[in-house]
Design a protein around this motif. Structure first.
Motif, short mmCIF file in Angstrom:
data_model
loop_
_atom_site.label_atom_id
_atom_site.label_comp_id
_atom_site.label_asym_id
_atom_site.label_seq_id
_atom_site.Cartn_x
_atom_site.Cartn_y
_atom_site.Cartn_z
N PHE A 7 2.87 86.20 -47.45
CA PHE A 7 2.08 85.56 -46.41
C PHE A 7 1.96 84.05 -46.59
O PHE A 7 1.26 83.39 -45.82
N TYR A 8 2.62 83.51 -47.62
CA TYR A 8 2.61 82.06 -47.76
C TYR A 8 3.55 81.45 -46.72
O TYR A 8 4.71 81.82 -46.63
N ILE A 14 7.40 69.55 -46.75
CA ILE A 14 6.44 69.27 -47.82
C ILE A 14 6.85 69.91 -49.14
O ILE A 14 6.92 69.24 -50.18
N GLU A 15 7.09 71.22 -49.12
CA GLU A 15 7.41 71.91 -50.38
C GLU A 15 8.64 71.31 -51.05
O GLU A 15 8.64 71.04 -52.25
N GLU A 16 9.70 71.09 -50.28
CA GLU A 16 10.94 70.58 -50.87
C GLU A 16 10.75 69.18 -51.43
O GLU A 16 11.27 68.85 -52.51
N HIS A 17 9.97 68.33 -50.74
CA HIS A 17 9.68 67.00 -51.27
C HIS A 17 8.94 67.09 -52.61
O HIS A 17 9.22 66.33 -53.54
N CYS A 18 7.99 68.02 -52.68
CA CYS A 18 7.22 68.18 -53.93
C CYS A 18 8.11 68.68 -55.05
O CYS A 18 8.00 68.21 -56.20
N TYR A 19 8.98 69.65 -54.76
CA TYR A 19 9.88 70.18 -55.79
C TYR A 19 10.82 69.09 -56.30
O TYR A 19 11.11 69.02 -57.51
N GLN A 20 11.31 68.25 -55.42
CA GLN A 20 12.21 67.17 -55.83
C GLN A 20 11.47 66.12 -56.64
O GLN A 20 12.03 65.55 -57.59
N THR A 21 10.22 65.87 -56.28
CA THR A 21 9.45 64.82 -56.96
C THR A 21 9.04 65.23 -58.36
O THR A 21 9.14 64.43 -59.31
N LYS A 39 -4.13 73.99 -50.41
CA LYS A 39 -3.80 73.03 -51.47
C LYS A 39 -3.48 73.73 -52.79
O LYS A 39 -2.48 73.42 -53.45
N THR A 40 -4.34 74.66 -53.19
CA THR A 40 -4.16 75.33 -54.48
C THR A 40 -2.89 76.18 -54.47
O THR A 40 -2.17 76.27 -55.47
N SER A 41 -2.59 76.81 -53.34
CA SER A 41 -1.37 77.61 -53.24
C SER A 41 -0.14 76.72 -53.37
O SER A 41 0.85 77.10 -54.02
N LEU A 42 -0.18 75.53 -52.77
CA LEU A 42 0.94 74.60 -52.90
C LEU A 42 1.08 74.14 -54.35
O LEU A 42 2.19 74.10 -54.90
N MET A 43 -0.04 73.81 -54.99
CA MET A 43 0.01 73.39 -56.39
C MET A 43 0.62 74.49 -57.26
O MET A 43 1.45 74.22 -58.15
N ALA A 44 0.24 75.74 -57.00
CA ALA A 44 0.77 76.85 -57.79
C ALA A 44 2.28 76.96 -57.64
O ALA A 44 3.00 77.25 -58.61
N ARG A 45 2.77 76.69 -56.44
CA ARG A 45 4.21 76.77 -56.22
C ARG A 45 4.96 75.62 -56.88
O ARG A 45 6.08 75.79 -57.37
N ILE A 46 4.35 74.45 -56.92
CA ILE A 46 4.98 73.32 -57.63
C ILE A 46 5.03 73.62 -59.12
O ILE A 46 6.05 73.39 -59.79
N GLN A 182 -6.17 50.28 -60.56
CA GLN A 182 -6.63 51.27 -61.55
C GLN A 182 -6.81 52.65 -60.93
O GLN A 182 -7.23 53.58 -61.60
N SER A 183 -6.49 52.78 -59.66
CA SER A 183 -6.70 54.05 -58.97
C SER A 183 -5.41 54.86 -58.92
O SER A 183 -4.34 54.32 -58.62
N PRO A 184 -5.49 56.18 -59.18
CA PRO A 184 -4.30 57.03 -59.03
C PRO A 184 -4.09 57.48 -57.60
O PRO A 184 -3.15 58.24 -57.32
N PHE A 185 -4.95 57.03 -56.68
CA PHE A 185 -4.88 57.52 -55.31
C PHE A 185 -4.11 56.59 -54.37
O PHE A 185 -4.18 56.75 -53.16
N ASN A 186 -3.42 55.61 -54.94
CA ASN A 186 -2.55 54.77 -54.10
C ASN A 186 -1.15 54.66 -54.69
O ASN A 186 -0.42 53.72 -54.41
N VAL A 187 -0.80 55.62 -55.56
CA VAL A 187 0.54 55.68 -56.14
C VAL A 187 1.06 57.11 -56.01
O VAL A 187 0.31 58.03 -55.67
N GLY A 188 2.33 57.30 -56.30
CA GLY A 188 2.89 58.63 -56.28
C GLY A 188 3.18 59.13 -54.87
O GLY A 188 3.18 58.37 -53.90
N LEU A 189 3.42 60.44 -54.76
CA LEU A 189 3.73 61.08 -53.47
C LEU A 189 2.46 61.62 -52.84
O LEU A 189 1.85 62.55 -53.36
N PRO A 190 2.03 61.05 -51.70
CA PRO A 190 0.84 61.59 -51.02
C PRO A 190 1.23 62.77 -50.13
O PRO A 190 2.23 62.73 -49.41
N VAL A 191 0.45 63.84 -50.20
CA VAL A 191 0.70 65.03 -49.39
C VAL A 191 -0.57 65.36 -48.61
O VAL A 191 -1.60 65.70 -49.21
#
Length: 332
Positions: A7-8, A14-21, A39-46, A182-191
């Protein structure tokens, strides 16, 4: 949701971008969406994808952390180090690396750099879920979030830190004033997780053994939009208990309806913050979009209760309009 669940519903790309990153050195993925958007389901898959590459993975849900752990930064960072070590089956060596003269952040960094990371032979993915809990303690949050950003920057320069990959998951906006560097919320891949579209809902209905027409899907979306949790609950009850779509619409906001627990939780959230309750009542009662104070609007959006149209707000879905129009007048 279990990583093997039928049922996921994927939300390409989104998923493929996260897997590549996540397989890249210095990876940092930031997943933000209101509660129960997946969100938690996506994190679990990554994490699962990383584990299949032979990486070490540690999921950490801050909602499970005892309140006493947040007593001060030193206690919190010791707990954080000990927890990650335990999940990696490493002995607790805090006494050997903790020297109060250097301060908690340096000690925490040393523990990862000189003990945890050298002990593993593969990259380590830390999945930090429900990090909103830390936001409630601004003194701890500012230092901890700054530490995560520092580790991310270190990973660009030093091989030992290239082992560390981060997934940061949160529901609400970050209202802690932080230096942009000093913030981690303006770097990396935003989803930002979107709602399900018409095709995804029709596909999910089929997975529930429901042969729905486009008109049926549109009927459900007219009530709950594409909210993943609200859609899934509806399809589950219709497929399992014989509930009809018409019956669902008639009882959607009832105290014994299928959404009763979800709606009561949202109402409780608003009861805790009268200014937000006032704003939501105004939005639910209005026939047209409503302009609120910017902070009110952003917080209601973070709770998943409204959508922003420019500077104006509308209820996220008809279910919320009906429920809060009925229930908020009694408490505001």
């Amino acid at each position: 949701m279990d990583v093997a669940s039928q049922f996921y519903v994927e939300r390409p790309p989104i998923e493929e971008h996260c897997y590549q990153t996540i397989v890249q050195p210095s990876a940092l993925i930031r997943i933000k969406a209101p509660r129960q958007m997946g969100k938690t389901s996506l994190m679990a898959r990554i994490l699962h994808h990383g584990a299949r590459q032979g990486y070490c993975t540690v999921p950490l849900t801050f909602q499970l952390v005892d309140k006493g752990v947040f007593a001060n930064l030193d206690k919190f960072l010791k707990w954080f180090c000990a927890y990650v070590g335990r999940e990696l089956h490493l002995a607790n060596q805090l006494d050997d690396y903790w020297d109060e003269i250097f301060g908690s952040k340096v000690n925490c960094k040393d523990y990862f750099e000189k003990y945890i990371l050298p002990q593993i032979d593969s990259p380590l993915i830390l999945g930090l879920d429900e990090i909103d809990r830390v936001f409630q303690y601004p003194d701890i949050a500012e230092d901890f979030l700054g530490l995560l950003r520092a580790w991310h920057e270190e990973s660009k320069r030093r091989d030992i830190w290239k082992k560390l990959r981060l997934i940061v998951v949160h529901s609400t906006e970050v209202y802690i004033p932080m230096n942009i560097n000093q913030s981690p919320f303006n770097v990396g891949l935003p989803v930002d997780l979107p709602e399900f579209n018409h095709q995804q809902i029709q596909d999910l209905a089929a997975r529930h053994q429901l042969n729905w027409s486009e008109a049926k899907v549109e009927e459900l979306m007219a009530l709950v939009g594409g909210h993943p949790y609200l859609v899934r609950v509806a399809l589950y009850h219709i497929s399992r208990s014989g509930l009809t779509l018409d019956e669902l619409k008639e009882t959607a906001i009832a105290d014994a309806g299928i959404y009763s627990d979800h709606l009561r939780r949202q109402l409780w959230n608003l009861e805790e913050y009268p200014e937000l309750a006032q704003g939501m009542r105004e939005i639910a009662q209005a026939e047209n979009p409503v302009q609120l104070k910017p902070m009110q609007a952003f917080k209601l959006e973070s709770l998943g209760l409204v959508k922003l149209q420019g500077n104006e707000c509308v209820p996220r879905c008809e279910l919320y309009r009906q429920y809060f129009r009925s229930h908020l007048s009694a408490i505001v």
